[in-house]
Enzyme design. Structure first.
Site, PDB file in Angstrom:
ATOM      1  N   HIS A 261       0.878  -1.177   0.000  1.00  0.00           N
ATOM      2  CA  HIS A 261       0.000   0.000   0.000  1.00  0.00           C
ATOM      3  C   HIS A 261       0.918   1.231   0.000  1.00  0.00           C
ATOM      4  CE1 HIS A 261      -3.586   2.241   0.577  1.00  0.00           C
ATOM      5  NE2 HIS A 261      -3.929   1.910   1.815  1.00  0.00           N
TER       6      HIS A 261
ATOM      7  N   HIS B 255      -2.465  -2.357  -9.598  1.00  0.00           N
ATOM      8  CA  HIS B 255      -3.470  -1.816  -8.685  1.00  0.00           C
ATOM      9  C   HIS B 255      -4.660  -2.753  -8.688  1.00  0.00           C
ATOM     10  CE1 HIS B 255      -6.206   0.971  -6.750  1.00  0.00           C
ATOM     11  NE2 HIS B 255      -5.112   1.614  -6.358  1.00  0.00           N
TER      12      HIS B 255
ATOM     13  N   ASP C 106       2.211   5.749  -6.741  1.00  0.00           N
ATOM     14  CA  ASP C 106       3.505   5.797  -6.059  1.00  0.00           C
ATOM     15  C   ASP C 106       4.702   5.638  -6.976  1.00  0.00           C
ATOM     16  OD1 ASP C 106       2.753   6.367  -3.489  1.00  0.00           O
ATOM     17  OD2 ASP C 106       2.172   4.299  -3.091  1.00  0.00           O
TER      18      ASP C 106
END
Ligand code: ACO
Length: 441
Positions: free
Chosen positions: A268, A307, A363
Site C-alpha cells: 500500500h 493496482h 507511487d
C-alpha cells in the site's frame, strides 16, 4: 418479472430465489436466506481480501478502474489538482461541498488553530530511538493523541467530531515534521500560521537558522497537489481499516492510527519507499531489462506498478509525472526519473504487464519528487498519510452517520473437527521441530 433482480436456483433443494439488484450489487443478507435445510446455516459469499464485495454505501469518491477515472464528490481529480488546494479539497471531502469564501476562511482559521501539539507529545517523540522509522513514530503518536483528547470518545456528538477532524488534519503535518527532525537530530520548529498549510509544513521540516522560512512556491504547490492526489481513494486497505475500526466506536485518533498502520505496508503506501529503493538499486536505464526479467521470472514485484482496481492508467500517476518535471526545474533532476521512465516504457510494451493490466500507480513517480525535495525514503509513506487523513476522517464520519453496524465478517472454517484435550505428559515428544502454521487452502 422485474429485470433488476437475480434469480438463483439452489440445486441442493431445487428452490428458486429472487434477489434484488441495486446499483449492480445484491444484498449479502439475501444469500443468508438460502439454506440447504431449514435449520442449517445460510449461504455465504467467500470473498478473500473483500475483493468483490461492496462494504458500504458512500457519497465521497467515485472510481472507475477500467476507465481510469477518479472523482472526489463528483469533481474530476484532474480539475482539483489543477485548480484547487489541499485544504479546500479536505473541506470538500469532509463536508461534501466546496466551501464559500467565508466558510473557507473559517475552515483555514480553524485548522491553523490546531497546528500546535502539546509539549508532552514532543517528549513522547523524543522517546523513540534516533533511527526510528518516521511512519512508526507517526502511527504511535497519532494513537497517543487519543490520551490527550478524551473528549474524542464522544463520537456521536457532531461538535466533537468537527473538533477532532480539524485537530487531525492540522496536527498530522506537525507530527510528521517532528518525526523527520527527530530522525535528523534537529531542534523542533514551531508552526508558522502565516504560511499556507503546506508552506507551514515545509517550514516545520526544513527551517534552519533563518528568522522566517520562505517556501519555494513551486515546491509548495507541488507538495500541495501531491496531498490532493492522495486525499482519498474510496475503499482501499487503509480506508477500509478506518471504517472497520471506527465501526467498533473507537475514537478517531485510534481510527487514524490504525488506518496509518495499514497504509505503512509495502503493498500500500509503503510502496512509495520501495519504488525509489528499487530505482536506486537498478541505477541506470541500461540495467532495466534485467530487472524486468527478474520480475517476469517471479523473483520480485515491480514496485509502484499494478493496482487492485485500476486496470488502465492510474490518473494520479499521469498528474504526478508532470509535476516531477516542474519540481526538477527547481531542485535539479533526480536521476532516478530516467530509470523510472525506461521501466515504464519497457513494461508497457511487454506482454507480461499488458496481459495483467499492470500500469504505474500513484507511487511510481511520487518518490522521485519527494527525494528531489530532500526527504529521506522513510518519510514517503508519512507524506501519503498527511494527504489521506482528510479521506480517512470523511469516511469515518460517513460510516457513523450511516449508523453502520460493527464490522464482523464470517469465515469458511476448514480446521480440525472436535478433539479432546491431551495432558502435556501424554503428548508425542519425538518431533524435532515445533509445528508451523499451515495454509488452510
Ligand atoms: N509486479 C509484477 N507482477 C505483478 C505486480 C507487480 N507490481 N502486481 C501484480 N502482479 C501480477 C501478479 O504476480 C499476478 O500475476 P499471476 O496472475 O501470474 O499470478 C497478477 O499480476 C495479479 O496480481 P495480484 O497480486 O492478484 O493483484 P492484487 O490486486 O492482489 O494486488 C497490488 C495489487 C498489491 C497493488 C499489486 O499490484 C502489487 O503488489 N503492486 C506493487 C506494490 C505497489 O505498488 N503498491 C501500491 C499500490 S497503490 C497504493 O496503495 C497507493
Amino acid at each position: 418479472m422485474p429485470s433488476d433482480t437475480l434469480t438463483i436456483v439452489d440445486n441442493r433443494t431445487g428452490k428458486q430465489y429472487e434477489i434484488p439488484i441495486e446499483h449492480n450489487t445484491i444484498p449479502g443478507a439475501e444469500l443468508n436466506k438460502i439454506k440447504a435445510s431449514p435449520d442449517g446455516p445460510g449461504l455465504r459469499a467467500f470473498d478473500v481480501a473483500i475483493a468483490n464485495t461492496a462494504t458500504c454505501k458512500s457519497n465521497i469518491t467515485y472510481l472507475d478502474g477500467e476507465g481510469g477515472v477518479l472523482r472526489y464528490r463528483g469533481f474530476p481529480i484532474e480539475e482539483l489538482a489543477e485548480r484547487s488546494n489541499y485544504l479546500e479539497v479536505a473541506y470538500l471531502l469532509v463536508k461534501g461541498e466546496l466551501p464559500s469564501t467565508t466558510h473557507f476562511e473559517m475552515w483555514q482559521h480553524n485548522i491553523k488553530m490546531h497546528t500546535i501539539v502539546h509539549e508532552n507529545l514532543k517528549q513522547f517523540i523524543d522517546g523513540f530511538r534516533y533511527d526510528a522509522h518516521p511512519m512508526g513514530i507517526l502511527i504511535g503518536t497519532v494513537g497517543a493523541l487519543s490520551t490527550f483528547y478524551p473528549d474524542a470518545k464522544a463520537i456521536h456528538d457532531v461538535e466533537s467530531r468537527r473538533v477532532q477532524t480539524r485537530r487531525l488534519i492540522a496536527k498530522l503535518p506537525t507530527i510528521a515534521a517532528l518525526a523527520y527532525r527527530h530522525s535528523r537530530g534537529l531542534k523542533y520548529v514551531s508552526p508558522d500560521n502565516d504560511l499556507s498549510y503546506t508552506g507551514n509544513f515545509l517550514s516545520m521540516l526544513f527551517k534552519m537558522t533563518e528568522l522566517k522560512y520562505r517556501p519555494d512556491p513551486v515546491l509548495e504547490r507541488a507538495l500541495d497537489v501531491l496531498f490532493i492526489l492522495h486525499a482519498d481513494h474510496e475503499q482501499n486497505c487503509s480506508t477500509t481499516t478506518a471504517r472497520v475500526v471506527g465501526s467498533s466506536h473507537a475514537d478517531p485518533y485510534s481510527v487514524v492510527a490504525a488506518a496509518a498502520a495499514a497504509l505503512s505496508g509495502p503493498r500500500h503506501g509503503g510502496a512509495s519507499e520501495d519504488v525509489v529503493r528499487m530505482l536506486h538499486e537498478v541505477g541506470t536505464p541500461d540495467k532495466v531489462p534485467a530487472l524486468i526479467e527478474s520480475v517476469k521470472a517471479g523473483d520480485r514485484r515491480l514496485m509502484g506498478f499494478g493496482h487492485r482496481v485500476y486496470k488502465n492508467y492510474d490518473p494520479r500517476a499521469r498528474i504526478i509525472k508532470k509535476i516531477a518535471y516542474e519540481v526538477f526545474e527547481v531542485t535539479g533532476k533526480n536521476p532516478a526519473i530516467d530509470v523510472a521512465l525506461e521501466l515504464e516504457r519497457i513494461a508497457l510494451e511487454d506482454e507480461y504487464f499488458i496481459e495483467r493490466k499492470l500500469y504505474p500507480n500513484v507511487d511510481f513517480y511520487s518518490g522521485t519528487i519527494y527525494e528531489a525535495m530532500g526527504f529521506q525514503m522513510e518519510m514517503f509513506p508519512v507524506l501519503f498519510a498527511i494527504g489521506r487523513t482528510a479521506g480517512w476522517v470523511a469516511q469515518w464520519a460517513e460510516m457513523l452517520v450511516n449508523d453502520e453496524r460493527i464490522a464482523r465478517p464470517r469465515q469458511m472454517y476448514l480446521g480440525e473437527g472436535l478433539r479432546s484435550y491431551v495432558p502435556l505428559d501424554r503428548r508425542d515428544d519425538s518431533g524435532e521441530r515445533e509445528p508451523e502454521i499451515r495454509a488452510p487452502y
